[in-house]
Design an enzyme around this catalytic site. Sequence first.
Site, mmCIF file in Angstrom:
data_model
loop_
_atom_site.group_PDB
_atom_site.id
_atom_site.type_symbol
_atom_site.label_atom_id
_atom_site.label_comp_id
_atom_site.label_asym_id
_atom_site.label_seq_id
_atom_site.Cartn_x
_atom_site.Cartn_y
_atom_site.Cartn_z
ATOM 1 N N ARG A 95 59.311 37.308 31.426
ATOM 2 C CA ARG A 95 59.095 36.665 32.714
ATOM 3 C C ARG A 95 60.391 35.997 33.177
ATOM 4 N NH1 ARG A 95 53.175 33.709 32.573
ATOM 5 N NH2 ARG A 95 52.150 35.102 31.077
ATOM 6 N N ARG B 262 40.039 36.906 34.434
ATOM 7 C CA ARG B 262 40.872 37.450 35.512
ATOM 8 C C ARG B 262 41.882 38.417 34.913
ATOM 9 N NH1 ARG B 262 45.424 34.812 34.021
ATOM 10 N NH2 ARG B 262 45.219 32.653 33.295
#
Length: 451
Positions: free
Chosen positions: A337, A291
């Site tokens: 993040r 992915r």
Amino acid sequence: MFDKVLIANRGEIALRVARTCREMGVRTVAVHSVADRDSAVVRLADEAVQIGPAAAKRSYLNAAAVLTAAELTGADAIHPGYGFLSESPDFADACRAAGVTLIGPPADVMAELGDKQSARTLMAKAGLPLLPGSLDPLEPDAAHALADQIGYPVIIKAAAGGGGRGMQVVRDSSAFPHAFQETRATARMLFGDSRVYLERYLEGARHVEVQVLCDGHGAGVHLGERDCSVQRRHQKLIEESPAPRLPDGLAERMGRSAVDGVLEAGYVGAGTVEFLVDAAGNYYFMEVNCRIQVEHPVTEMVTGIDLIAEQIRIAAGAPLGYTQDQISVRGAAIECRINAEDPTAEFAPAPGMVAEFTPPGGPFVRVDSHVHAGYQIPPHYDSLLAKVIVWAPDRDGALARMQRALAEFRISGARVETTRDFLREVLDHPRMRSATHSTALVDELLGKQDG
């Protein structure tokens, strides 16, 4: 090219996909849960369909609801983003049966590479180096005997695992039986599959991954590597490209190995091959992610290639359009993040109402986020709020730019805690600045040890 893409995800990645589709002239459908009915991607997409309540199992993981939304809106392709249904072979099969193109690899390839044990067997066949461990499922006694033979520490991993879950480090023989049974129980609970395998655990290793692209015509390239060594509980916090201080030639060898491995598997689309690198510069295959990765922006920043656009083009049947020698990596990029988590409470989720959200700006600063002032952080999903990505001509410049960007970032609200200040502390750590850090860095900062 596709006429309409349904985005089977939420948050920043759903918004990211919608933006690229708009640039490509492709219409979009956003599916959403009740909790996300006012989300940014719902406002941006051409159409939106509510597919269920807040719980992910009844909305974003509800394959039937997603496919029904595709049928009702006439979507001819589905982009699954990351997480949720993105690595589900059953969903890939269901898309094929429904006559909808899933933007990702074929179901059989996804199944083989998604199973960590079969992936190890396949990559060994392709010539990739593996850490000592098991290739087949083991019963407790055989597993314990193999662990004693390999030598401690070892790591026990769920064969169907992913996302840093379903694994446990064992440091001595006496602790192995309990850890093995506990990991099997966790694997059964999380993934519905109790099979586990084990391999030698590398102390002080670096986590380095290679981005690959393969078309449906047998061609494959890599787009350089990313260092993802800054992690907590095996989940990434900071990523950068290129990986700093690798021995000469190692990055290119890893890149060639990654391409060889995925082509052996018949891979199509964007994927990531993950490796561990030891202090001597040896590298070992770990897993393949079938992915787009959360950290894909750092590769985009150093190559200038839109990975979402490439996913869509490849799924539509287009050839790559370039060869390996036409790809170049320029400068250095870093991603941090920003999670709604409290680092002082073992990174416990901290959902709440965002009162202020002022992302940083300035030259070569990118922020991927779906958050805004007044946003209610839902407790039902991953805690990622934003990704701050910077580029500079060299790593020192990128580190300085990231520190400046994080200092500018304002996000606050009742009961809202984030990883922003902790990430600034990590970036200032001498081992991070000198690129001598490993996957143990966060635990060292917190005074802990893996396992």
